[in-house]
Each structure stands twice: as structure tokens, then as C-alpha cells.
Design an enzyme around this catalytic site. Structure first.
Site: not given
Ligand code: SAM
Length: 308
Positions: A53, A78, A94, A119, A159
Site C-alpha cells: 500500500g 490487489d 484480480d 506497480d 512498471k
Molecule cells: N505498489 C505496492 C506498494 O507500493 O506497496 C507494491 C506492489 S508489489 C511490488 C506487487 C503486487 O502485485 C503484489 O502485492 C501482488 O499481490 C500484486 N499482484 C500480482 N498479480 C496481481 C493480479 N493479477 N491482480 C492483482 N494484484 C496482483
């Protein structure tokens, strides 16, 4: 690795905790905003792949300001649960699902978003080709969902891994945005292939109907976009961002300790709420995580098949 050694090595990790950000990635969005002025005039924003977050925190602090602005709406999506944040509505879902797009639109009462950020990152396997491919899939899923929710002239930030298929991704993005820039914030390590695409002025082709299709999955797509030449090849500008006097993410900075003061460990701003390793930690505490002893003889063929 001791719990304080990362503090000592990674300046952004340390600063994030000191400034109350949930993750060091907060600085990436702050530095992108510094360069691209992302938040001006934004009332509705979507944070895709938001957990834990820190980007939602940046949106909340920047868009809502000191007085809580009622008209600002922020939606964070997320797969994982995320601890609550002021002024941020959470959807545990998702981003590859059209139902998630519909839920976002419901939260905005039918109005489109001004800004979508993503991200997103899959769990990294360490196999570079696989990681790049999955990251590209996630970026296209984010683009797809963005086409459902973003207003014309809106901005999308995501990203990207600058790997083999990056030219295909740029070409896809240029279909929908008149301006696409690839940017690398100072807080993103040079050793990482991670960068961010800043896509401005959303202007989909006339008659485009948002959908969730994905050309990377469409194997009839046999064009090698990296071989395209002349005007057919899309090359986007690349821009380092973040004040040049900002900390370099690849360097180690000494701790700034006042005379006679000892180093104090700062705990994380928001510990993970349901980390995937929680069960393993509990099993280890209960001494139930010991490895099975290897059998002294090879299992029979039947046993092998049972295990697959
Ligand atoms: N931007 C966030 C922060 O600043 O705290 C960090 C994000 S973290 C690098 C990547 C996130 O992508 C993870 O929490 C993961 O659960 C989420 N994620 C990956 N695939 C996803 C999907 N298909 N749908 C939703 N979230 C997804």
C-alpha cells in the site's frame, strides 16, 4: 541476514520506515510525480496491484492533502488483503478479471478515473525470460483494465521490465496513448531491469471496445516487433527521474548517527497482514517443518506416478 542489516545497506528502505511509508516503492511514485506532475487535477485514481500500500499512501497524502477532500476517490486493487488507509477503498481482486473493472467503476459511481497506476509484479522465479514474460502479461492486463476505467486524456503509469518484448509493449501502449515515456526513478536500482512507463493523453482508436484480450497470449501473432524498422518501430523516450541530488539506490550510505548515539532499528510501518510465509513460520515454531528423510532405496515406478 539480521533484521537491521537491510536498514544499513538500503537507504530507501530505511527512509521509508522513518517517513512512515509501507514500502520503499513509495519513493518511485514520488520521483515519477516530481518529473511528470502526475497528480495535478486528479480526483479519481486507481492503484492496481497495490499491496502492501505505499503507492496508495502516496495517492492518499498527495490527492487528499491536509484537509480531507471529499471529492477525491482512490481505489486500490490487489490479490492480497491490505491494511486500511484513509480515503482508500480496497478491492481484493484480480486485475485480469473484467469483474474487477466493473467493481472499480461502481466505486466511482460510473465516472471514469483520471489516473491509473500499477506497480504490479508477479512472484519472481529467477528465470529471466519467464519473469519478463509474466511481467509483460501483467502490464497488458493492467492496460486492459485501464481501457475500461480511464477517462480520455487520462494518465496510466505502470512498471515494465525492459526485456526482450519491450518494443511490442511500447507499440501496444502507443495505440492508446499519444505520449509514452519510459522512466527510471533514482530509487529504482540500476541493477534491476525495472522501469516505469508513463503513458499520457489516453486516446483509444475510434470505435475501440474495451476487452480483456491479450496479444502476448495470441500465438497467431508471429510478428517480431524487435525486428520492425523505420516508422513501424516504436521507440519511446527514456528518462531518468528523481532529483539528481537524491540518493542513488545502488549505493550504501553510512548511518547518520549523532555523537554518542547508538543505532536504533525502526520496525516496518505496516507489517504484512497475511504473509504467505506465516504458516511456514508457525510450523517451524511448532517444530513441524523438519524435512522428510530421503528414502534409502529408489521409490518404485508406481510410487513415482502417485507423486506427480
Ligand atoms: N505498489 C505496492 C506498494 O507500493 O506497496 C507494491 C506492489 S508489489 C511490488 C506487487 C503486487 O502485485 C503484489 O502485492 C501482488 O499481490 C500484486 N499482484 C500480482 N498479480 C496481481 C493480479 N493479477 N491482480 C492483482 N494484484 C496482483
Amino acid at each position: 541476514m539480521g533484521r537491521s542489516s537491510k536498514d544499513k545497506r538500503d537507504i530507501y528502505y530505511r527512509l521509508a520506515k522513518e517517513e512512515g511509508w509501507r514500502a520503499r516503492s513509495a519513493f518511485k511514485l514520488l520521483q515519477l510525480d516530481h518529473e511528470f506532475n502526475l497528480f495535478t487535477g486528479v480526483h479519481r485514481a486507481v492503484d492496481l496491484c497495490a499491496a502492501p500500500g505505499s503507492w496508495s499512501q502516496v495517492l492518499s497524502r498527495k490527492l487528499r492533502g491536509k484537509e480531507e477532500q471529499q471529492e477525491v476517490k482512490i481505489v486500490a486493487v490487489d490479490l492480497q488483503a491490505m491494511a486500511p488507509l484513509p480515503g482508500v477503498t480496497q478491492i481484493q481482486g484480480d486485475i485480469t478479471k473484467v469483474s474487477t473493472a466493473q467493481e472499480i467503476i461502481r466505486h466511482f459511481e460510473g465516472h471514469p478515473a483520471d489516473l491509473v497506476v500499477c506497480d504490479g509484479a508477479p512472484d519472481v522465479t529467477g528465470l529471466h525470460d519467464v519473469d519478463e514474460y509474466i511481467q509483460a502479461q501483467l502490464l497488458l492486463a493492467a492496460l486492459n483494465i485501464t481501457t475500461h476505467v480511464l477517462k480520455p486524456e487520462g494518465t496510466f503509469v505502470a512498471k515494465i521490465f525492459r526485456g526482450k518484448d519491450v518494443t511490442l509493449l511500447y507499440s501496444q501502449l502507443k495505440i492508446f496513448f499519444s505520449s509514452v515515456t519510459c522512466s527510471k526513478p533514482r530509487s529504482s536500482r540500476n541493477s534491476s531491469i525495472e522501469a516505469f512507463v508513463v503513458c499520457q493523453n489516453y486516446s483509444p482508436p475510434a470505435g475501440y471496445v474495451p476487452n480483456m484480450s491479450n496479444p502476448l497470449l495470441d500465438h497467431s501473432y508471429d510478428v517480431d516487433f524487435n525486428q520492425l524498422e523505420g516508422p513501424n518501430r516504436v521507440i519511446v523516450p527514456f528518462l531518468a527521474c528523481g532529483d539528481l541530488s537524491a540518493f542513488d539506490a545502488d549505493r550504501t550510505y553510512p548511518l547518520q548517527l549523532a555523537e554518542g548515539k547508538e543505532y536504533q532499528y525502526t520496525p516496518p510501518t505496516q507489517p504484512p497482514i497475511h504473509p504467505p510465509y506465516q504458516q511456514a513460520c508457525q510450523l517451524r515454531r511448532d517444530n513441524q517443518l523438519s524435512k522428510e528423510e530421503a528414502p534409502s532405496v529408489c521409490p518404485s515406478q508406481d510410487q513415482d506416478q502417485d507423486q506427480t
